[in-house]
Motif scaffolding. Sequence first.
Motif, PDB file in Angstrom:
ATOM      1  N   GLY A   1       4.921   0.774  -8.336  1.00 17.55           N
ATOM      2  CA  GLY A   1       4.234   2.039  -8.565  1.00 17.55           C
ATOM      3  C   GLY A   1       4.084   2.347 -10.044  1.00 17.55           C
ATOM      4  O   GLY A   1       4.451   1.553 -10.906  1.00 17.55           O
TER       5      GLY A   1
ATOM      6  N   LEU B   1       1.994   5.653  -5.955  1.00 19.35           N
ATOM      7  CA  LEU B   1       2.467   4.519  -5.179  1.00 19.35           C
ATOM      8  C   LEU B   1       1.298   3.820  -4.505  1.00 19.35           C
ATOM      9  O   LEU B   1       0.263   4.444  -4.246  1.00 19.35           O
ATOM     10  CB  LEU B   1       3.464   5.002  -4.107  1.00 19.35           C
ATOM     11  N   PRO B   2       1.439   2.514  -4.220  1.00 20.17           N
ATOM     12  CA  PRO B   2       0.373   1.799  -3.512  1.00 20.17           C
ATOM     13  C   PRO B   2       0.014   2.521  -2.206  1.00 20.17           C
ATOM     14  O   PRO B   2       0.877   3.122  -1.561  1.00 20.17           O
ATOM     15  CB  PRO B   2       1.004   0.431  -3.221  1.00 20.17           C
TER      16      PRO B   2
ATOM     17  N   CYS C   1      10.851   6.060  -2.265  1.00 20.83           N
ATOM     18  CA  CYS C   1       9.495   5.582  -2.548  1.00 20.83           C
ATOM     19  C   CYS C   1       9.306   4.140  -2.074  1.00 20.83           C
ATOM     20  O   CYS C   1       8.248   3.794  -1.542  1.00 20.83           O
ATOM     21  CB  CYS C   1       9.181   5.710  -4.046  1.00 20.83           C
ATOM     22  N   LYS C   2      10.318   3.327  -2.248  1.00 19.18           N
ATOM     23  CA  LYS C   2      10.258   1.943  -1.777  1.00 19.18           C
ATOM     24  C   LYS C   2      10.084   1.894  -0.263  1.00 19.18           C
ATOM     25  O   LYS C   2       9.285   1.117   0.266  1.00 19.18           O
ATOM     26  CB  LYS C   2      11.524   1.197  -2.193  1.00 19.18           C
TER      27      LYS C   2
ATOM     28  N   ILE D   1       6.514   2.771   0.655  1.00 22.61           N
ATOM     29  CA  ILE D   1       5.618   1.643   0.400  1.00 22.61           C
ATOM     30  C   ILE D   1       5.728   0.631   1.528  1.00 22.61           C
ATOM     31  O   ILE D   1       4.719   0.157   2.051  1.00 22.61           O
ATOM     32  CB  ILE D   1       5.940   0.989  -0.974  1.00 22.61           C
TER      33      ILE D   1
ATOM     34  N   ASN E   1       4.036   1.716   4.714  1.00 16.96           N
ATOM     35  CA  ASN E   1       2.570   1.728   4.669  1.00 16.96           C
ATOM     36  C   ASN E   1       1.936   0.352   4.565  1.00 16.96           C
ATOM     37  O   ASN E   1       0.718   0.239   4.524  1.00 16.96           O
ATOM     38  CB  ASN E   1       2.092   2.603   3.521  1.00 16.96           C
ATOM     39  N   GLU E   2       2.737  -0.702   4.495  1.00 14.53           N
ATOM     40  CA  GLU E   2       2.153  -2.051   4.365  1.00 14.53           C
ATOM     41  C   GLU E   2       1.636  -2.555   5.682  1.00 14.53           C
ATOM     42  O   GLU E   2       1.989  -2.258   6.739  1.00 14.53           O
ATOM     43  CB  GLU E   2       3.197  -3.024   3.799  1.00 14.53           C
TER      44      GLU E   2
END
Length: 135
Positions: free
Chosen positions: A55, A75-76, A127-128, A131, A134-135
């Motif tokens: 990010g 973040l992505p 946050c990790k 991410i 959401n992958e």
Amino acid sequence: MAINETGMIPERKRSTDSERGRDLYARQNLKGGTVLMQEKDIEKKLRIGIKGIGGLCLKWVSPGYTGVPDRMILLPGGIIRFAELKAPGKTERKRQIVVQRILRHMGFIVYNSVDSVDKVQHIVAECKEVIQHNE
């Protein structure tokens, strides 16, 4: 005033602003032999932690609109979070609390009073997780 052997007033050594700042920091932050972290140190750890998970942690300055959080976390997947960082023991001003409430009402996540490495690690871990989800 002291006069030296030549009958002159000796020139006093002047400390630079950075020397005075370091001395003041050391005096203010020494408690029981432990030096507390400054806000800039906490900010750096957050920035590096967020960058490490892919990010961006950008400093947010908004001329004309006061009280915005210090950092915008991108973040992505188009996810945005905000973080208000503080030196240990410090709290938000009233205006910052109002702006945080507005951002939360709009659906954003705002981390407030981030004043320790533990809180930074919690934010980075959260946050990790977002991410990975959401992958």
